[in-house]
Design a protein around this motif. Structure first.
Motif, short mmCIF file in Angstrom:
data_model
loop_
_atom_site.label_atom_id
_atom_site.label_comp_id
_atom_site.label_asym_id
_atom_site.label_seq_id
_atom_site.Cartn_x
_atom_site.Cartn_y
_atom_site.Cartn_z
N THR A 1 0.86 -1.17 0.00
CA THR A 1 0.00 0.00 0.00
C THR A 1 0.89 1.22 0.00
O THR A 1 1.60 1.46 0.96
N ILE B 1 -14.64 10.79 -2.61
CA ILE B 1 -15.33 10.07 -1.53
C ILE B 1 -16.55 9.35 -2.08
O ILE B 1 -16.79 8.18 -1.77
N MET C 1 -15.52 6.28 -3.74
CA MET C 1 -15.17 5.21 -2.80
C MET C 1 -16.41 4.49 -2.30
O MET C 1 -16.43 3.28 -2.14
N VAL D 1 -17.94 0.42 -3.27
CA VAL D 1 -18.31 -0.57 -2.26
C VAL D 1 -19.75 -1.05 -2.47
O VAL D 1 -20.03 -2.26 -2.46
N ARG E 1 -21.09 -4.79 -3.50
CA ARG E 1 -22.08 -5.46 -2.66
C ARG E 1 -23.21 -6.01 -3.51
O ARG E 1 -23.65 -7.13 -3.32
N ILE F 1 -5.66 -3.30 1.98
CA ILE F 1 -6.44 -2.30 2.70
C ILE F 1 -6.46 -2.66 4.17
O ILE F 1 -6.24 -1.83 5.04
N PHE G 1 -8.40 4.09 11.70
CA PHE G 1 -7.34 5.06 11.44
C PHE G 1 -7.98 6.39 11.15
O PHE G 1 -8.63 6.56 10.13
N LEU H 1 -19.36 5.69 7.19
CA LEU H 1 -19.03 5.01 5.94
C LEU H 1 -18.24 3.74 6.21
O LEU H 1 -18.45 2.71 5.59
N ARG I 1 -20.70 1.18 8.30
CA ARG I 1 -21.86 0.68 7.58
C ARG I 1 -21.50 -0.02 6.28
O ARG I 1 -22.02 -1.07 5.97
N TRP I 2 -20.58 0.60 5.52
CA TRP I 2 -20.31 0.05 4.20
C TRP I 2 -18.87 -0.40 4.02
O TRP I 2 -18.44 -0.70 2.92
N LYS I 3 -18.10 -0.36 5.09
CA LYS I 3 -16.71 -0.79 5.03
C LYS I 3 -15.91 0.01 4.00
O LYS I 3 -15.10 -0.54 3.27
N VAL I 4 -16.18 1.29 3.92
CA VAL I 4 -15.39 2.15 3.03
C VAL I 4 -14.11 2.52 3.77
O VAL I 4 -14.17 3.02 4.90
N ASP I 5 -12.98 2.27 3.13
CA ASP I 5 -11.67 2.53 3.72
C ASP I 5 -11.59 3.95 4.27
O ASP I 5 -11.68 4.92 3.53
N VAL J 1 -9.11 5.51 5.61
CA VAL J 1 -7.86 6.25 5.39
C VAL J 1 -8.04 7.25 4.26
O VAL J 1 -7.76 8.44 4.40
N ILE J 2 -8.56 6.75 3.13
CA ILE J 2 -8.73 7.64 1.99
C ILE J 2 -9.81 8.68 2.25
O ILE J 2 -9.62 9.87 2.00
N THR J 3 -10.95 8.25 2.81
CA THR J 3 -12.03 9.22 3.00
C THR J 3 -11.59 10.33 3.95
O THR J 3 -11.88 11.50 3.71
#
Lengths: 307, 376
Positions: free
Chosen positions: A36, A283, A286, A290, A294, B9, B95, B147, B150-154, B156-158
């Motif tokens: 990463t 954002i 992103m 997801v 899903r 990730i 994080f 995020l 609920r949706w497992k959005v990383d 770190v980036i957000t």
């Protein structure tokens, strides 16, 4: 509205997207070997500076690219040694690299060029624009495809090249194996570490070249912190495109479009607000990826009669 | 591909279980600091400076006068709080890289409340501004938290993206609707109520009564994390969230709340900067303070005492660098380079040590083999 939505907007889109495309192509290589790389942003910044330095000192854009690429090799090796050899936390190294880049570029800016903030000088030789004689004449496509700077075309070439490399060459296969199942690669007599090193170095070079495009091809100057989180955006594009070069390219184009649109909307909307847009879109991207994944999983489950 | 992506990730998300600070680690830290100072000295020499003069000016400028010491201590508090914010989220396995943005939102909220609330006693203004900052920082951390959960959005980036969003948004407010009419302020909001600002503890320094708020916040968080069942559940969640869920802990809720708490602490930092230092929101309210604090916390492995000591050291570098520039002519950014060198070495500490140990073993074995050959 005609002054916003025209061919120039698309042209600006390509220009704005190119640094992100290049950096994202590098990032996806490291992503495939399971590294990463959060430090891409710093690499872009340093690449941008050293490209200006090379171009200014030697009076040739080629040397600017050489400087940036050489730095990229060094940074890639650095990342490889610290993250893979020494097993450091990728995250700490990445963030520290970004801070290091900010400090180093400003320090050098003040000590070499004796300026603060930004450096622009007629002595900086920009990247040449390339005109395609036959295509130039076509109404809309002409100005779009012709008259771009070198790395716009390079990035277009790299997208299919890297796609072929990753998915259709033995080496690309080894590269992916190094990320997904290194033990298998070791068992077949290849070294996963070598593949990781290769990916890391290529990522360094591509990120620094992205920086070179930013400073020599896009703005023709160096400004403090000019990478402006593009490295992170590139990272997000890779996640959005799931490491597949054409998809990553599309994501980067979307980013470029939003940035270009923002720049052209500045007449109507305060620039601070338009500058927010690319990050908000990232954002949203992103989240979209997801949700999308899903739904696909759910569908697959239904088809198998599980869902 | 997607499996390796998820793995990577996850690798970013997962914190290596925090090892204790032991003697070896502290020794490595000393060596890293010494090496970083050597690198700094080398660069000074290259630029035609005098390292001895430079470093003397650095420490003089950070510790020499009461005022300087006050500034250094104030900076220490800022870094510690940022490190604390990082730790709170990290302990629960999230994080929070978005502290910078949360800090900006907190600062903006505090500045708006401080300037808009009229005809109220000063203490009430402070309390209201404090609440506003906590809420603003917390809410801004809520979004990536939701995020993520609920949706497992990383996250770190957000959170990194939200940093830019917050900085530009606050810039818009300070340049546009909330721009002050005061002269001499390029981009800033109206000044806060005159009596509400914190009073300096050391004359003319940045060290103000705000430090008590910081101390109270730190104590509360320390209590929550180490002495309460919630803190224990957070720790379990951070170490193994599946196990925590199995044990009946609502891991998602805890992650979310730790993120919000982390954001609220960052909001507090913003408020302290506004009420202690700038007396209004200005667009340069923070200069990547959060990232410094975050890295300090990480290389000190979230050890409270270690974080305080290291924050003090980094504060010396940061405050002293300005007077180093003035009196020794060395650009202050050099200290950013020195700081990152320390961090590089400390992040790689385990690996470097292992490599050296392996080499020593190989050397010893070779020597032994050579000795045996000679004996034959």
């Amino acid at each position: 509205m005609n002054d916003i939505f025209n061919v120039l907007l698309l042209q600006n889109t390509l220009r704005a997207a190119t640094p992100v495309v290049l950096a994202a192509l590098g990032c996806l290589l490291t992503q495939h070997v399971n590294i990463t790389n959060i430090g891409i942003d710093g690499m872009i910044l340093m690449g941008a500076f050293f490209a200006v330095l090379g171009s200014y000192l030697c009076g040739s854009w080629v040397m600017g690219i050489v400087f940036a690429a050489a730095l990229g090799v060094l940074l890639g090796l650095f990342y490889y040694v610290f993250v893979i050899k020494f097993g450091s936390d990728e995250f700490i190294i990445g963030v520290a690299l970004n801070i290091f880049a900010g400090g180093l570029t400003v320090f050098l800016l003040r000590n070499i060029f004796k300026v603060a903030g930004s450096f622009s000088d007629p002595g900086i030789v920009p990247l040449p624009t390339i005109r395609l004689p036959l295509i130039e004449g076509i109404p809309v496509l002409g100005p779009l495809l012709s008259g771009n700077t070198l790395f716009v075309y390079v990035s277009w070439l790299l997208v299919p090249l890297i796609w072929v490399f990753i998915y259709h060459t033995p080496m690309g296969f080894h590269l992916r194996a190094a990320g997904e199942y290194p033990d298998a690669l070791t068992a077949s007599g290849k070294s996963p570490e070598k593949m990781k090193c290769l990916a890391s170095v290529l990522c360094g070079v591509l990120s620094c070249v992205a920086g070179a495009h930013l400073s020599l091809g896009y703005l023709n100057m160096f400004a403090e912190n000019m990478s402006a989180a593009r490295g992170y955006v590139a990272f997000a594009c890779v996640i959005f495109g799931r490491g597949n070069p054409p998809r990553v390219f599309m994501a980067a184009l979307l980013f470029g479009f939003i940035e270009a649109l923002g720049l052209r909307m500045q007449k109507y909307i305060p620039s601070d607000l338009t500058a927010m847009a690319p990050y908000v879109v990232t954002i949203v991207m992103m989240v979209a990826v997801v949700l999308w994944e899903r739904r696909k999983k759910k569908k697959a489950g239904l088809e198998q009669g599980i869902g | 591909m997607s499996s390796s992506l998820m793995q990577s990730i996850r690798a970013v998300l997962r914190l290596k279980p925090s090892q204790r600070l032991n003697r070896d680690y502290l020794l490595s830290l000393l060596i890293a600091v010494a090496l970083a100072f050597l690198v700094g000295a080398g660069i000074m020499l290259l630029c035609g400076g005098d390292p001895v003069k430079g470093y003397t000016a650095l420490f003089q400028g950070a510790l020499g006068k009461p005022r300087a010491l006050g500034n250094t201590l104030a900076k220490t508090v800022t870094l510690c709080l940022c490190g604390l914010a990082m730790s709170v989220a990290a302990k629960a396995g999230v994080f929070n890289v978005g502290g910078e943005g949360q800090l900006y939102m907190g600062a903006m909220a505090a500045a708006v409340v401080g300037a808009q609330v009229q005809n109220a006693p000063a203490w009430l203004v402070v309390v209201l501004a404090l609440l506003a900052a906590l809420v603003a920082g917390g809410l801004f951390a809520l979004l990536p938290g939701v995020l993520k959960v609920r949706w497992k959005v990383d996250e770190v980036i957000t959170t990194i993206m939200l940093n830019s969003v917050a900085i530009f948004f606050c810039g818009y407010l300070a340049n546009g609707p909330l721009k002050t009419a005061d002269r001499g302020i390029a981009t800033g909001t109206d000044a806060i109520m005159a009596g509400a600002a914190f009073t300096p503890l050391i004359k003319l320094s940045n060290l103000t009564t705000g430090v008590f708020y910081a101390a109270v916040a730190a104590l509360l968080v320390w209590y929550l994390m180490t002495r309460s069942s919630v803190g224990f559940e957070m720790k379990l969640t951070g170490e193994n969230d599946r196990f925590a869920r199995y044990g009946g802990i609502r891991a998602d809720q805890l992650m979310l709340w730790s993120m919000v708490l982390s954001g609220a602490i960052c909001g507090l930092v913003g408020m302290l900067e506004v009420f202690g230092l700038h007396k209004r929101f200005i667009t340069t309210v923070s200069n990547e303070f959060y990232f410094d604090g975050m890295l300090v916390a990480m290389i000190m492995r979230y050890h409270p005492f270690g974080v305080i000591v290291m924050s003090f050291f980094f504060a010396i570098l940061s405050i002293g660098s300005k007077s180093m520039e003035l009196s020794a002519g060395v650009s202050s950014e050099l200290m950013l380079i020195v700081q990152s060198v320390i961090i590089f070495f400390m992040a790689a500490e385990g690996g470097i040590r292992k490599t050296l140990a392996n080499r020593a073993v190989v050397r010893r074995a070779r020597r032994a083999a050579a000795g045996r050959e000679r004996a034959q």
